[in-house]
Design a protein around this motif. Sequence first.
Motif, PDB file in Angstrom:
ATOM      1  N   ALA A  54      43.167 -54.900  32.243  1.00 50.75           N
ATOM      2  CA  ALA A  54      43.222 -53.448  32.046  1.00 50.75           C
ATOM      3  C   ALA A  54      42.577 -52.728  33.219  1.00 50.75           C
ATOM      4  O   ALA A  54      41.544 -53.168  33.741  1.00 50.75           O
ATOM      5  N   ALA A  55      43.194 -51.608  33.624  1.00 50.33           N
ATOM      6  CA  ALA A  55      42.636 -50.759  34.682  1.00 50.33           C
ATOM      7  C   ALA A  55      41.921 -49.593  34.008  1.00 50.33           C
ATOM      8  O   ALA A  55      42.560 -48.683  33.478  1.00 50.33           O
ATOM      9  N   PHE A  56      40.598 -49.601  34.026  1.00 51.91           N
ATOM     10  CA  PHE A  56      39.834 -48.582  33.320  1.00 51.91           C
ATOM     11  C   PHE A  56      39.651 -47.297  34.124  1.00 51.91           C
ATOM     12  O   PHE A  56      39.260 -46.278  33.577  1.00 51.91           O
ATOM     13  N   ASN A  57      39.886 -47.370  35.428  1.00 50.87           N
ATOM     14  CA  ASN A  57      39.923 -46.170  36.263  1.00 50.87           C
ATOM     15  C   ASN A  57      41.173 -46.274  37.130  1.00 50.87           C
ATOM     16  O   ASN A  57      41.096 -46.565  38.313  1.00 50.87           O
ATOM     17  N   PRO A  58      42.327 -46.076  36.523  1.00 49.91           N
ATOM     18  CA  PRO A  58      43.598 -46.388  37.188  1.00 49.91           C
ATOM     19  C   PRO A  58      43.679 -45.822  38.614  1.00 49.91           C
ATOM     20  O   PRO A  58      43.285 -44.674  38.840  1.00 49.91           O
ATOM     21  N   PRO A  59      44.129 -46.689  39.570  1.00 51.40           N
ATOM     22  CA  PRO A  59      44.608 -48.063  39.356  1.00 51.40           C
ATOM     23  C   PRO A  59      43.542 -49.114  39.619  1.00 51.40           C
ATOM     24  O   PRO A  59      43.866 -50.260  39.946  1.00 51.40           O
ATOM     25  N   THR A  60      42.261 -48.745  39.495  1.00 50.89           N
ATOM     26  CA  THR A  60      41.179 -49.671  39.836  1.00 50.89           C
ATOM     27  C   THR A  60      40.286 -49.940  38.633  1.00 50.89           C
ATOM     28  O   THR A  60      40.599 -49.579  37.510  1.00 50.89           O
ATOM     29  N   ILE A 305      64.774 -53.646  43.051  1.00 46.15           N
ATOM     30  CA  ILE A 305      64.533 -52.295  42.531  1.00 46.15           C
ATOM     31  C   ILE A 305      63.437 -52.323  41.468  1.00 46.15           C
ATOM     32  O   ILE A 305      62.534 -51.482  41.452  1.00 46.15           O
ATOM     33  N   LEU A 306      63.498 -53.307  40.569  1.00 46.61           N
ATOM     34  CA  LEU A 306      62.469 -53.416  39.532  1.00 46.61           C
ATOM     35  C   LEU A 306      61.114 -53.746  40.139  1.00 46.61           C
ATOM     36  O   LEU A 306      60.073 -53.287  39.649  1.00 46.61           O
ATOM     37  N   ALA A 307      61.121 -54.544  41.207  1.00 45.21           N
ATOM     38  CA  ALA A 307      59.857 -54.899  41.854  1.00 45.21           C
ATOM     39  C   ALA A 307      59.175 -53.670  42.450  1.00 45.21           C
ATOM     40  O   ALA A 307      57.944 -53.553  42.408  1.00 45.21           O
ATOM     41  N   THR A 308      59.966 -52.747  42.997  1.00 45.68           N
ATOM     42  CA  THR A 308      59.346 -51.546  43.571  1.00 45.68           C
ATOM     43  C   THR A 308      58.531 -50.795  42.520  1.00 45.68           C
ATOM     44  O   THR A 308      57.483 -50.217  42.830  1.00 45.68           O
ATOM     45  N   ASP A 309      59.007 -50.827  41.290  1.00 45.13           N
ATOM     46  CA  ASP A 309      58.328 -50.102  40.219  1.00 45.13           C
ATOM     47  C   ASP A 309      56.929 -50.645  39.959  1.00 45.13           C
ATOM     48  O   ASP A 309      56.032 -49.902  39.548  1.00 45.13           O
ATOM     49  N   SER A 310      56.737 -51.934  40.184  1.00 43.27           N
ATOM     50  CA  SER A 310      55.436 -52.550  39.901  1.00 43.27           C
ATOM     51  C   SER A 310      54.330 -52.013  40.787  1.00 43.27           C
ATOM     52  O   SER A 310      53.153 -52.024  40.409  1.00 43.27           O
ATOM     53  N   PHE A 311      54.697 -51.544  41.976  1.00 41.00           N
ATOM     54  CA  PHE A 311      53.684 -51.134  42.948  1.00 41.00           C
ATOM     55  C   PHE A 311      53.333 -49.652  42.865  1.00 41.00           C
ATOM     56  O   PHE A 311      52.305 -49.232  43.397  1.00 41.00           O
ATOM     57  N   ILE A 312      54.176 -48.858  42.212  1.00 41.99           N
ATOM     58  CA  ILE A 312      53.908 -47.421  42.082  1.00 41.99           C
ATOM     59  C   ILE A 312      53.051 -47.207  40.834  1.00 41.99           C
ATOM     60  O   ILE A 312      53.451 -47.563  39.731  1.00 41.99           O
ATOM     61  N   VAL A 313      51.872 -46.635  41.025  1.00 46.06           N
ATOM     62  CA  VAL A 313      50.906 -46.531  39.929  1.00 46.06           C
ATOM     63  C   VAL A 313      50.334 -45.120  39.830  1.00 46.06           C
ATOM     64  O   VAL A 313      50.365 -44.346  40.785  1.00 46.06           O
ATOM     65  N   ASN A 314      49.808 -44.822  38.663  1.00 44.91           N
ATOM     66  CA  ASN A 314      49.074 -43.571  38.470  1.00 44.91           C
ATOM     67  C   ASN A 314      47.672 -43.700  39.065  1.00 44.91           C
ATOM     68  O   ASN A 314      47.041 -44.748  38.951  1.00 44.91           O
ATOM     69  N   ARG A 315      47.212 -42.643  39.703  1.00 46.14           N
ATOM     70  CA  ARG A 315      45.816 -42.588  40.151  1.00 46.14           C
ATOM     71  C   ARG A 315      45.105 -41.521  39.340  1.00 46.14           C
ATOM     72  O   ARG A 315      45.436 -40.338  39.400  1.00 46.14           O
ATOM     73  N   GLU A 316      44.131 -41.963  38.560  1.00 45.27           N
ATOM     74  CA  GLU A 316      43.432 -41.080  37.638  1.00 45.27           C
ATOM     75  C   GLU A 316      42.687 -39.963  38.370  1.00 45.27           C
ATOM     76  O   GLU A 316      42.662 -38.823  37.921  1.00 45.27           O
ATOM     77  N   ALA A 320      47.872 -38.050  40.066  1.00 43.26           N
ATOM     78  CA  ALA A 320      49.115 -38.175  40.819  1.00 43.26           C
ATOM     79  C   ALA A 320      49.455 -39.652  40.940  1.00 43.26           C
ATOM     80  O   ALA A 320      49.062 -40.461  40.098  1.00 43.26           O
ATOM     81  N   LYS A 321      50.166 -40.025  41.981  1.00 40.08           N
ATOM     82  CA  LYS A 321      50.614 -41.401  42.156  1.00 40.08           C
ATOM     83  C   LYS A 321      49.957 -42.041  43.370  1.00 40.08           C
ATOM     84  O   LYS A 321      49.490 -41.367  44.292  1.00 40.08           O
ATOM     85  N   SER A 322      49.958 -43.368  43.368  1.00 37.51           N
ATOM     86  CA  SER A 322      49.518 -44.132  44.519  1.00 37.51           C
ATOM     87  C   SER A 322      50.313 -45.433  44.541  1.00 37.51           C
ATOM     88  O   SER A 322      51.238 -45.621  43.748  1.00 37.51           O
ATOM     89  N   VAL A 323      49.928 -46.326  45.452  1.00 35.31           N
ATOM     90  CA  VAL A 323      50.664 -47.583  45.621  1.00 35.31           C
ATOM     91  C   VAL A 323      49.671 -48.739  45.675  1.00 35.31           C
ATOM     92  O   VAL A 323      48.737 -48.725  46.488  1.00 35.31           O
ATOM     93  N   LEU A 358      51.962 -38.737  48.575  1.00 37.13           N
ATOM     94  CA  LEU A 358      51.498 -37.957  49.721  1.00 37.13           C
ATOM     95  C   LEU A 358      50.333 -37.047  49.333  1.00 37.13           C
ATOM     96  O   LEU A 358      49.365 -36.891  50.090  1.00 37.13           O
ATOM     97  N   LEU A 359      50.392 -36.463  48.151  1.00 32.49           N
ATOM     98  CA  LEU A 359      49.323 -35.573  47.704  1.00 32.49           C
ATOM     99  C   LEU A 359      48.041 -36.330  47.401  1.00 32.49           C
ATOM    100  O   LEU A 359      46.935 -35.807  47.630  1.00 32.49           O
ATOM    101  N   THR A 360      48.160 -37.556  46.880  1.00 31.04           N
ATOM    102  CA  THR A 360      46.963 -38.365  46.641  1.00 31.04           C
ATOM    103  C   THR A 360      46.200 -38.602  47.929  1.00 31.04           C
ATOM    104  O   THR A 360      44.977 -38.421  48.006  1.00 31.04           O
ATOM    105  N   PHE A 361      46.915 -38.991  48.982  1.00 30.89           N
ATOM    106  CA  PHE A 361      46.218 -39.296  50.230  1.00 30.89           C
ATOM    107  C   PHE A 361      45.786 -38.024  50.959  1.00 30.89           C
ATOM    108  O   PHE A 361      44.793 -38.041  51.700  1.00 30.89           O
ATOM    109  N   LYS A 362      46.484 -36.935  50.730  1.00 27.95           N
ATOM    110  CA  LYS A 362      46.019 -35.646  51.249  1.00 27.95           C
ATOM    111  C   LYS A 362      44.663 -35.309  50.632  1.00 27.95           C
ATOM    112  O   LYS A 362      43.747 -34.853  51.324  1.00 27.95           O
TER     113      LYS A 362
END
Length: 588
Positions: A54-60, A305-316, A320-323, A358-362
């Motif tokens: 489990a990721a308690f502070n997504p994605p970490t 295509i399904l594999a790409t989905d595994s790497f895209i994650v929510n960042r709490e 937003a999103k991260s990788v 892009l917004l996460t890293f900004k």
Amino acid sequence: MKIDLPKIHLGLNVLSDFNKAIRMEWIVTNGLGGYASSTVLGINTRKYHGLLIAAFNPPTDRKVLLTKLDEEIQIGDKTYSIGSNEFDYNIQPEGYRFLSGFSLSPFPTYRYVLGKVQLQKTIFMPYGKNATVIDYELFNPTRDIVNVRIFPLVNYRHFHNVTDKDKLDWEFIQKPIKQGVNVYPSLLSSTLIIFSSDGKYLAGKGKWTEQMHFRVDYSRGESCKDDSFQPGWFELNVASEEKKRFFIVAAAGKTESEVEHVFSSISKDVDALHNQELKRREGLIEKFHEHYSDVSMEDWLKWMILATDSFIVNRESTKAKSVIAGYHWFEDWGRDSLISLPGLTLITGRFEDAKKILLTFKHYCHKGIIPNHFPDYAGEKPAYNTVDATLWYFNAVLQYLKYTGDLDFVHKQMWSLLKSIVEHHRQGTLYNIHLDDDGLIAHGPQLTWMDAMINNEPVTPRDGKAVEIQALWYNALKTMELLANRFNQKEQAEKYSAMAEKAKESFVKKFWNPQTGWLFDVVNDKQKDASLRPNQIITVALDFSMLDKAKAEKIVEIVWKKLFANYGLKTLSEEDPRYVGSYLGDWN
């Protein structure tokens, strides 16, 4: 047009070859950085394996909570143990020998044959939940009642660590619930609910399975002995000539109220969740097909295509999103996220996810530097020891614009940031990253992708001016010139154009090696490194190149002839005396 999901099936011809099968792994992810993972034999070979990480502070802040479920099937007076765990000198029990097949379709499914009785076990994770569902189906064609016992092995540890029960200053506490149990460490830092849709949960006194051996971690010189706690077990019966389907649900949270919320959201209709996950995956493939209707949708492409989905994650932290840079143990890294952004999000049509990345890293840009990576341990701040992640950011913005034409987003959200980054590089910023008098970017050691350390010393320091950094800098300046023109900022465009031309002139003069016909890898005050490395291919791979066609073709040819390999590019030519074809062993 409905598109079928891809399938992979492994039969006894593969599963009976232990040494081959034990190296074959699967992973299912949940969009939070959490996952379930093991081998096709059901034997955990890494400390990173488990049914619920489990990721308690997504994605970490990822914790191993449910190590595995080990099953016993009693048919008449005979008991079959179909779980398998490795210890120092043996595997006990050897339940993997009852496997008749394993498949990904798209979820991992184990099939066991026990005399005439057949058992199927499928594992999936609801998207966006720290939870795992284990879907069982047992067919009993015999005249006997079949008794099923399922033993959960639980843990509470960061996934980089292992558990030694004798060093714990806490203990596991069981709180029985209807058809299940809430298990949590006495220090109350998380809680785990395990529930069965059928039968009953029997709370035992609890016992430890000690010194489980992880062969992959052992080979890497890492901690590889782990203790897991068995709190009790689930038990149910399957009548003669009955086919029964039932579920084990594991849900995690930092608090009791959080885990109860997660559990209640998934336990009421597991079938609907399962179908929802299948449809979500089908949707990913269909979305791709909408953009590329003339492309043949073969299984290998569907898996990609399904594999790409595994790497895209929510960042709490940014909502937003991260990788995730890689499973099992990588966090979200700036360089990896931005290099992979076109393949993960743009080619697949996930444009909103691209914006959110892009917004996460900004959000985390500091003194003109994009983070190198976000540590997995709770409370640690991002690391900024990178010179190239920031420059890959410009390329990611450019690729986003090429796919979407969304100038409005780039102007409102990116433009001020990009200008600020260039200015920080002009003035000088972290780690001695600065624009030199020759128009090229100078930097300290261990800041490129070749950042491996042994005994706290960089293996390939590359301090000075690395070849790909100059290529990325030029590409960034030309991108800024393009954007400034689009935004009708003529003076800015002229400024960036002049900076780019100066960089180009200096680069060709200082980096082209006429004696070898390729580029120096690093140039600094002391030397010019003529090593043939793959970094120079970036100078011809970006939208804007400083090289003329003749030089670009020479680089492509030499890299292809001397560095191309089955799975990528070698980091040195085989003719270099420092070349080592295979690296095995521990971190040092």
